[in-house]
Design an enzyme around this catalytic site. Structure first.
Site, PDB file in Angstrom:
ATOM      1  N   LYS A  52       0.166   6.709 -21.821  1.00 35.36           N
ATOM      2  CA  LYS A  52      -1.233   6.343 -21.752  1.00 35.36           C
ATOM      3  C   LYS A  52      -1.409   5.022 -21.003  1.00 35.36           C
ATOM      4  O   LYS A  52      -2.501   4.650 -20.618  1.00 35.36           O
ATOM      5  CB  LYS A  52      -1.788   6.160 -23.188  1.00 35.36           C
ATOM      6  CG  LYS A  52      -1.581   7.359 -24.080  1.00 35.36           C
ATOM      7  CD  LYS A  52      -1.982   6.960 -25.527  1.00 35.36           C
ATOM      8  CE  LYS A  52      -1.364   7.918 -26.522  1.00 35.36           C
ATOM      9  NZ  LYS A  52      -1.560   7.460 -27.908  1.00 35.36           N
ATOM     10  N   GLY A  53      -0.299   4.326 -20.841  1.00 30.52           N
ATOM     11  CA  GLY A  53      -0.339   2.942 -20.364  1.00 30.52           C
ATOM     12  C   GLY A  53      -1.016   2.720 -19.024  1.00 30.52           C
ATOM     13  O   GLY A  53      -1.615   1.683 -18.780  1.00 30.52           O
ATOM     14  N   GLU A  74       1.958   3.796 -12.466  1.00 27.25           N
ATOM     15  CA  GLU A  74       2.550   3.441 -13.759  1.00 27.25           C
ATOM     16  C   GLU A  74       2.183   2.010 -14.131  1.00 27.25           C
ATOM     17  O   GLU A  74       1.910   1.177 -13.262  1.00 27.25           O
ATOM     18  CB  GLU A  74       4.080   3.644 -13.661  1.00 27.25           C
ATOM     19  CG  GLU A  74       4.914   3.311 -14.877  1.00 27.25           C
ATOM     20  CD  GLU A  74       4.557   4.029 -16.166  1.00 27.25           C
ATOM     21  OE1 GLU A  74       3.366   4.060 -16.537  1.00 27.25           O
ATOM     22  OE2 GLU A  74       5.495   4.522 -16.823  1.00 27.25           O
ATOM     23  N   ASP A  75       2.158   1.755 -15.435  1.00 26.80           N
ATOM     24  CA  ASP A  75       1.812   0.405 -15.897  1.00 26.80           C
ATOM     25  C   ASP A  75       2.934  -0.593 -15.625  1.00 26.80           C
ATOM     26  O   ASP A  75       2.709  -1.674 -15.093  1.00 26.80           O
ATOM     27  CB  ASP A  75       1.442   0.417 -17.391  1.00 26.80           C
ATOM     28  CG  ASP A  75       2.473   1.126 -18.266  1.00 26.80           C
ATOM     29  OD1 ASP A  75       3.518   1.587 -17.748  1.00 26.80           O
ATOM     30  OD2 ASP A  75       2.233   1.233 -19.488  1.00 26.80           O
ATOM     31  N   ASP A  81      10.412  -0.882 -16.335  1.00 27.28           N
ATOM     32  CA  ASP A  81      11.300  -1.685 -17.176  1.00 27.28           C
ATOM     33  C   ASP A  81      12.745  -1.297 -16.824  1.00 27.28           C
ATOM     34  O   ASP A  81      13.259  -1.724 -15.805  1.00 27.28           O
ATOM     35  CB  ASP A  81      10.915  -1.396 -18.631  1.00 27.28           C
ATOM     36  CG  ASP A  81      11.610  -2.280 -19.639  1.00 27.28           C
ATOM     37  OD1 ASP A  81      11.834  -3.458 -19.342  1.00 27.28           O
ATOM     38  OD2 ASP A  81      11.912  -1.805 -20.748  1.00 27.28           O
ATOM     39  N   LYS A 113       9.334  -5.471 -14.218  1.00 28.92           N
ATOM     40  CA  LYS A 113      10.255  -6.336 -14.972  1.00 28.92           C
ATOM     41  C   LYS A 113      11.636  -6.125 -14.373  1.00 28.92           C
ATOM     42  O   LYS A 113      12.503  -5.454 -14.960  1.00 28.92           O
ATOM     43  CB  LYS A 113      10.264  -5.867 -16.430  1.00 28.92           C
ATOM     44  CG  LYS A 113       9.721  -6.851 -17.429  1.00 28.92           C
ATOM     45  CD  LYS A 113      10.068  -6.384 -18.831  1.00 28.92           C
ATOM     46  CE  LYS A 113       8.863  -6.320 -19.720  1.00 28.92           C
ATOM     47  NZ  LYS A 113       9.212  -5.863 -21.098  1.00 28.92           N
ATOM     48  N   PHE A 141       7.720  -9.345 -23.544  1.00 25.79           N
ATOM     49  CA  PHE A 141       6.998  -8.145 -23.945  1.00 25.79           C
ATOM     50  C   PHE A 141       5.512  -8.382 -23.764  1.00 25.79           C
ATOM     51  O   PHE A 141       4.941  -9.289 -24.353  1.00 25.79           O
ATOM     52  CB  PHE A 141       7.310  -7.758 -25.391  1.00 25.79           C
ATOM     53  CG  PHE A 141       6.859  -6.365 -25.704  1.00 25.79           C
ATOM     54  CD1 PHE A 141       7.663  -5.276 -25.376  1.00 25.79           C
ATOM     55  CD2 PHE A 141       5.610  -6.128 -26.280  1.00 25.79           C
ATOM     56  CE1 PHE A 141       7.232  -3.977 -25.629  1.00 25.79           C
ATOM     57  CE2 PHE A 141       5.175  -4.835 -26.531  1.00 25.79           C
ATOM     58  CZ  PHE A 141       5.994  -3.764 -26.205  1.00 25.79           C
ATOM     59  N   VAL A 142       4.910  -7.564 -22.920  1.00 17.56           N
ATOM     60  CA  VAL A 142       3.498  -7.770 -22.594  1.00 17.56           C
ATOM     61  C   VAL A 142       2.619  -6.663 -23.161  1.00 17.56           C
ATOM     62  O   VAL A 142       3.061  -5.521 -23.336  1.00 17.56           O
ATOM     63  CB  VAL A 142       3.290  -7.877 -21.065  1.00 17.56           C
ATOM     64  CG1 VAL A 142       3.817  -9.206 -20.545  1.00 17.56           C
ATOM     65  CG2 VAL A 142       3.946  -6.716 -20.319  1.00 17.56           C
ATOM     66  N   ASP A 194       0.688  -1.388 -24.697  1.00 19.59           N
ATOM     67  CA  ASP A 194       0.488  -1.491 -26.133  1.00 19.59           C
ATOM     68  C   ASP A 194       1.701  -2.042 -26.867  1.00 19.59           C
ATOM     69  O   ASP A 194       2.825  -2.022 -26.363  1.00 19.59           O
ATOM     70  CB  ASP A 194       0.200  -0.108 -26.718  1.00 19.59           C
ATOM     71  CG  ASP A 194       1.457   0.777 -26.758  1.00 19.59           C
ATOM     72  OD1 ASP A 194       2.087   0.939 -25.692  1.00 19.59           O
ATOM     73  OD2 ASP A 194       1.815   1.262 -27.845  1.00 19.59           O
ATOM     74  N   ARG A 225      -4.189  -2.137 -26.138  1.00 15.21           N
ATOM     75  CA  ARG A 225      -4.355  -1.497 -24.821  1.00 15.21           C
ATOM     76  C   ARG A 225      -5.652  -1.920 -24.141  1.00 15.21           C
ATOM     77  O   ARG A 225      -5.728  -1.994 -22.924  1.00 15.21           O
ATOM     78  CB  ARG A 225      -4.360   0.036 -24.944  1.00 15.21           C
ATOM     79  CG  ARG A 225      -3.021   0.650 -25.289  1.00 15.21           C
ATOM     80  CD  ARG A 225      -3.073   2.154 -25.027  1.00 15.21           C
ATOM     81  NE  ARG A 225      -2.005   2.876 -25.711  1.00 15.21           N
ATOM     82  CZ  ARG A 225      -0.784   3.048 -25.238  1.00 15.21           C
ATOM     83  NH1 ARG A 225      -0.447   2.518 -24.083  1.00 15.21           N
ATOM     84  NH2 ARG A 225       0.114   3.724 -25.911  1.00 15.21           N
TER      85      ARG A 225
HETATM   86  P1  IMP Z   1      11.423   2.377 -18.675  1.00 15.42           P
HETATM   87  O1  IMP Z   1      11.769   3.824 -18.663  1.00 15.42           O
HETATM   88  O2  IMP Z   1      12.409   1.557 -19.464  1.00 15.42           O
HETATM   89  O3  IMP Z   1      11.159   1.785 -17.321  1.00 15.42           O
HETATM   90  O4  IMP Z   1      10.139   2.280 -19.596  1.00 15.42           O
HETATM   91  C1  IMP Z   1       8.892   2.085 -19.141  1.00 15.42           C
HETATM   92  C2  IMP Z   1       7.926   2.216 -20.301  1.00 15.42           C
HETATM   93  O5  IMP Z   1       8.287   1.355 -21.392  1.00 15.42           O
HETATM   94  C3  IMP Z   1       6.566   1.753 -19.851  1.00 15.42           C
HETATM   95  O6  IMP Z   1       5.841   2.829 -19.303  1.00 15.42           O
HETATM   96  C4  IMP Z   1       5.975   1.215 -21.130  1.00 15.42           C
HETATM   97  O7  IMP Z   1       5.353   2.251 -21.848  1.00 15.42           O
HETATM   98  C5  IMP Z   1       7.154   0.714 -21.928  1.00 15.42           C
HETATM   99  N1  IMP Z   1       7.300  -0.754 -21.797  1.00 15.42           N
HETATM  100  C6  IMP Z   1       8.274  -1.422 -21.145  1.00 15.42           C
HETATM  101  N2  IMP Z   1       8.103  -2.754 -21.225  1.00 15.42           N
HETATM  102  C7  IMP Z   1       6.963  -2.938 -21.931  1.00 15.42           C
HETATM  103  C8  IMP Z   1       6.222  -4.116 -22.333  1.00 15.42           C
HETATM  104  O8  IMP Z   1       6.561  -5.279 -22.059  1.00 15.42           O
HETATM  105  N3  IMP Z   1       5.084  -3.888 -23.047  1.00 15.42           N
HETATM  106  C9  IMP Z   1       4.653  -2.641 -23.378  1.00 15.42           C
HETATM  107  N4  IMP Z   1       5.307  -1.524 -23.017  1.00 15.42           N
HETATM  108  C10 IMP Z   1       6.451  -1.669 -22.304  1.00 15.42           C
HETATM  109 MG    MG Z   2       4.232   3.913 -20.261  1.00 18.40          MG
END
Ligand code: IMP
Ligand code: MG
Length: 176
Positions: free
Chosen positions: A46-47, A101-102, A105, A133, A154-155, A161, A167
């Site tokens: 949903k981000g 995408e939001d 990570d 990040k 962590f944001v 969220d 959100r």
């Molecule tokens: P990845 O697969 O590790 O890149 O995960 C990405 C997902 O993790 C994002 O779409 C977010 O939903 C969640 N996420 C990663 N870092 C944060 C953060 O700092 N705050 C909130 N959600 C995060």
């Molecule tokens: Mg997400």
């Protein structure tokens, strides 16, 4: 009890900064896809929703919109543990796909989705992410349009969220 009002997350990126950058990114997208009549923007629920809506309001080339929702099992995201909970409805064969995408990570979520989109025959696939990040990256994911690079904090807010809260904050804040 909801303590959002008493302890609002510290502002990392203000609403004005977000809106200025989002508009700028839309301008880049507009230029790059000026000759495309088959652009499909795909948000990851949903981000990405708050970002996608603001971004697309400034895009003037014809664009279709669709959504994915993923889940990752276990504690934290790991390779091979990303599942599609809700698939897109549109066919993307021969289309120019812009994945929105939001935050990127570890990169596992995006890697999985990007591979799937290419395998389904998209003509092109690009990634637009509000936040990067980079220090947390475990798999390589090239970001074509990146809003802001942030440190390993962590944001929350503007779609992001903590346990489904925050959100709707109009800014990106640090959750402490
Ligand atoms: P990845 O697969 O590790 O890149 O995960 C990405 C997902 O993790 C994002 O779409 C977010 O939903 C969640 N996420 C990663 N870092 C944060 C953060 O700092 N705050 C909130 N959600 C995060
Ligand atoms: Mg997400």
């Amino acid at each position: 009890m909801d303590t959002t009002k008493k302890n609002p997350p510290r502002v990392l990126i203000s609403e004005a900064e977000l809106q200025r950058r989002v508009k700028e990114m839309a301008g880049e997208i507009d230029r790059d896809y000026a000759d495309s009549d088959s652009l499909v923007a795909i948000g990851v629920l949903k981000g990405s929703v708050f970002f996608l809506v603001d971004l697309l309001k400034h895009v003037t080339v014809p664009v279709a919109v669709d959504f994915f929702q993923t889940t990752s099992y276990g504690s934290g995201t790991k390779a091979g543990e990303v599942r599609i909970r809700k698939d897109i409805d549109l066919s993307i064969r021969g289309k120019d796909v812009l994945l929105v995408e939001d935050i990127v990570d570890t990169g596992y979520t995006l890697r999985t989705i990007l591979d799937l989109l290419r395998w389904r025959g998209a003509r092109s696939v690009k990634l637009c992410a509000l936040l990067d990040k980079a220090s947390r990256r475990e798999v390589e994911v090239p970001i074509d349009y990146c809003g802001f690079r942030i440190d390993d904090v962590f944001v929350v807010g503007y779609g992001l969220d903590f346990d489904e809260r925050y959100r709707n904050l109009p800014y990106v804040g640090v959750y402490e």
